[in-house]
Design a protein around this motif. Structure first.
Motif, short mmCIF file in Angstrom:
data_model
loop_
_atom_site.label_atom_id
_atom_site.label_comp_id
_atom_site.label_asym_id
_atom_site.label_seq_id
_atom_site.Cartn_x
_atom_site.Cartn_y
_atom_site.Cartn_z
N MET A 175 -1.49 -6.06 0.80
CA MET A 175 -1.88 -5.88 -0.49
C MET A 175 -2.29 -4.36 -0.61
N VAL A 176 -3.19 -3.67 0.61
CA VAL A 176 -3.25 -2.56 0.65
C VAL A 176 -2.31 -1.64 0.74
N ASN A 177 -1.38 -1.93 1.53
CA ASN A 177 -0.25 -0.94 1.52
C ASN A 177 0.70 -1.31 0.54
N ALA A 178 0.69 -2.18 -0.06
CA ALA A 178 1.63 -2.25 -1.59
C ALA A 178 0.99 -1.38 -2.51
N ALA A 179 -0.34 -1.53 -2.74
CA ALA A 179 -1.17 -0.95 -3.66
C ALA A 179 -1.09 0.81 -3.52
N ALA A 180 -1.18 0.93 -2.13
CA ALA A 180 -1.03 2.40 -1.71
C ALA A 180 0.22 2.93 -2.18
N ALA A 181 1.46 2.26 -1.69
CA ALA A 181 2.76 2.91 -1.89
C ALA A 181 3.06 2.94 -3.38
N THR A 182 2.84 2.09 -4.32
CA THR A 182 2.93 2.08 -5.57
C THR A 182 2.14 3.07 -6.36
N GLN A 183 0.91 3.44 -5.96
CA GLN A 183 0.29 4.36 -6.23
C GLN A 183 0.70 5.79 -6.02
N GLN A 184 1.26 5.95 -4.77
CA GLN A 184 1.98 7.47 -4.38
C GLN A 184 3.18 7.47 -5.28
N LEU A 185 3.94 6.16 -5.43
CA LEU A 185 5.18 6.61 -6.41
C LEU A 185 4.61 7.02 -7.86
N PHE B 121 -3.07 -23.28 -10.01
CA PHE B 121 -2.45 -22.27 -10.66
C PHE B 121 -0.94 -22.45 -11.31
N ARG B 122 -0.32 -23.39 -10.75
CA ARG B 122 1.12 -23.44 -11.41
C ARG B 122 1.71 -22.46 -10.84
N VAL B 123 1.58 -21.99 -9.56
CA VAL B 123 2.59 -20.94 -8.86
C VAL B 123 3.77 -21.49 -8.22
N SER B 124 4.66 -20.81 -8.26
CA SER B 124 5.84 -21.23 -7.65
C SER B 124 6.32 -20.41 -6.63
N VAL B 125 5.51 -19.20 -6.22
CA VAL B 125 6.02 -18.25 -5.21
C VAL B 125 4.67 -17.72 -4.57
N HIS B 126 4.71 -17.60 -3.17
CA HIS B 126 3.46 -16.99 -2.57
C HIS B 126 3.90 -15.86 -1.69
N ASP B 127 3.31 -14.64 -1.86
CA ASP B 127 3.49 -13.55 -0.80
C ASP B 127 2.24 -12.96 -0.78
N ALA B 128 2.26 -11.63 -0.30
CA ALA B 128 1.34 -10.65 0.05
C ALA B 128 1.27 -9.36 -0.49
N GLU B 129 2.11 -9.16 -1.69
CA GLU B 129 2.21 -7.84 -2.01
C GLU B 129 2.24 -7.72 -3.50
N SER B 130 3.00 -8.78 -4.14
CA SER B 130 3.40 -8.65 -5.75
C SER B 130 2.42 -8.31 -6.60
N SER B 131 1.17 -9.04 -6.57
CA SER B 131 0.29 -8.82 -7.55
C SER B 131 -0.29 -7.38 -7.42
N ALA B 132 -0.37 -6.73 -6.21
CA ALA B 132 -1.02 -5.57 -5.90
C ALA B 132 0.20 -4.29 -6.78
N VAL B 133 1.40 -4.66 -6.57
CA VAL B 133 2.32 -4.01 -7.13
C VAL B 133 2.07 -3.92 -8.48
N VAL B 134 2.28 -5.22 -8.95
CA VAL B 134 2.26 -5.20 -10.46
C VAL B 134 1.08 -4.84 -11.05
N MET B 135 -0.21 -5.01 -10.47
CA MET B 135 -1.38 -4.71 -11.04
C MET B 135 -1.44 -2.98 -11.11
N THR B 136 -1.01 -2.46 -9.80
CA THR B 136 -1.35 -0.86 -9.84
C THR B 136 -0.37 -0.28 -10.95
N SER B 137 1.12 -0.87 -10.99
CA SER B 137 2.03 -0.23 -11.79
C SER B 137 1.32 -0.37 -13.18
N SER B 138 0.70 -1.69 -13.56
CA SER B 138 0.24 -1.94 -15.05
C SER B 138 -0.96 -0.92 -15.23
N SER B 139 -1.85 -0.51 -14.46
CA SER B 139 -2.83 0.33 -14.35
C SER B 139 -2.53 1.88 -14.72
#
Length: 344
Positions: A108-118, A276-294
């Motif tokens: 998540m840290v890598n995902a958020a950092a790269a998204t913020q750099q973009l 949670f009724r979640v179908s998919v598990h990973d280690a990056e998506s919420s960090a990317v979507v949250m940072t993009s949305s912010s």
């Protein structure tokens, strides 16, 4: 801050307002970034951005990048890549659409950092995040590709005192009571000193909210318009099912779970799906979507299912590569859909 003073007359000549604004933007960029970034890199970023805007593509780790490269959908301008903070931002086109591609790294840290750099450095119009993940949903399996409607960080929780009498959960109807998962059963659930885990939301800074005021959010959504356009993929994209136990398919509009956890535990998988009724598990998506949305950018997450997150039987072959290739096929067609609808 004296370098921010800009005179409209330079060298005795009147400077046009557009040139003045460009010069000011350049100066602001120079003083707002780390002094460790070379001037040559900043100038290269400026040249790249002058040819934008771009659709940003963000994936995670080498097998996904290998599938992306092998697909030949990316026509790279090898002279225009930008190396920034250890990552390479590659510039080119997919289906004639201008794109900037980066591999962020696992977690998540890598995902958020790269998204913020973009968001901070590049002239982008939105972010498409893609990669492989694990399935928590019995309806989707190896080789399938899921387009996420929303995603939650399921690693935000309070680990409670086992003697606590009340729940602290903000987002689930039940705590994760670890003693319920004794296998084999040993006494009652309260005998387990690991106690309970109560889930809560992230602290989110909305792009149009009051400065320095955060709110509690559990779910972070893909852009509604992009998600609607992605529904076309169910009927149009062709996936490879060779060697899979079933015909691969595209599923649009499911929930995702993100945490810095390699999920190989069947009991916890069951809990996440039930609560949670979640179908998919990973280690990056919420960090990317949250940072993009912010940052106010359009965003969507596309994840192929390469394993069943703890429900796999012993000896199950690896479906990583075929799933990564299927995910890239969905990415290719989705970019075309965005282009056809004026979104890229």
């Amino acid at each position: 801050m004296i370098f921010l003073v800009l005179k409209v007359k330079m060298g005795g000549k009147q400077v046009s307002s557009s040139v003045a604004v460009l010069a000011l933007i350049t100066l602001l960029l120079v003083v707002s970034v780390s002094a460790k970034i070379p001037d040559s890199t900043l100038k290269k970023i400026q040249r790249v951005n002058s040819r934008g805007p771009y659709l940003a593509l963000l994936t995670v780790y080498p097998p996904e990048e290998a599938a992306f490269n092998a697909s030949k959908i990316f026509k790279e301008d090898e002279k225009s890549h930008v190396d920034l903070s250890g990552r390479r931002f590659r510039v080119g086109t997919v289906n004639g659409v201008k794109v900037i591609y980066v591999r962020c790294g696992v977690g998540m840290v890598n995902a958020a950092a790269a998204t913020q750099q973009l968001a901070d450095f590049f002239n982008i119009r939105g972010i498409v995040h893609f990669g492989i993940a694990g399935s928590l949903d019995p309806r989707i399996s190896y080789g399938d590709v899921a387009v996420l409607k929303r995603v939650a960080n399921t690693a935000v929780y309070d680990w409670l005192n086992p003697k606590a009498n009340t729940t602290h959960s903000h987002v689930t109807k039940d705590d994760l009571i670890i003693g319920k998962y004794h296998l084999p059963k040993k006494g009652n659930e309260n005998s387990n000193s690991l106690g309970r885990v109560a889930f809560r939301g992230e602290r989110f800074f909305p792009p149009k909210g009051e400065p320095n005021v955060d709110i509690s959010e559990t779910w972070f959504n893909s852009t509604e318009k992009w998600l609607g356009l992605a529904s076309q993929l169910v009927h149009t994209v062709k996936l490879n099912s060779t060697g899979l136990p079933q015909k691969a398919k595209v599923v649009v509009g499911v929930n995702g779970s993100t945490a810095d956890i390699s999920l190989e535990n069947l009991a916890y998988r069951t809990f996440l799906y039930d609560e949670f009724r979640v179908s998919v598990h990973d280690a990056e998506s919420s960090a990317v979507v949250m940072t993009s949305s912010s940052n106010g950018y359009k965003v969507i997450a596309i994840r192929g299912l390469s394993d069943l997150s703890g429900a796999d039987k012993a000896g199950t072959p690896s479906y990583r590569d075929i799933t990564a290739n299927n995910t890239v096929a969905v990415l290719h067609d989705f970019i075309q859909i965005l282009h056809d609808n004026g979104e890229a």
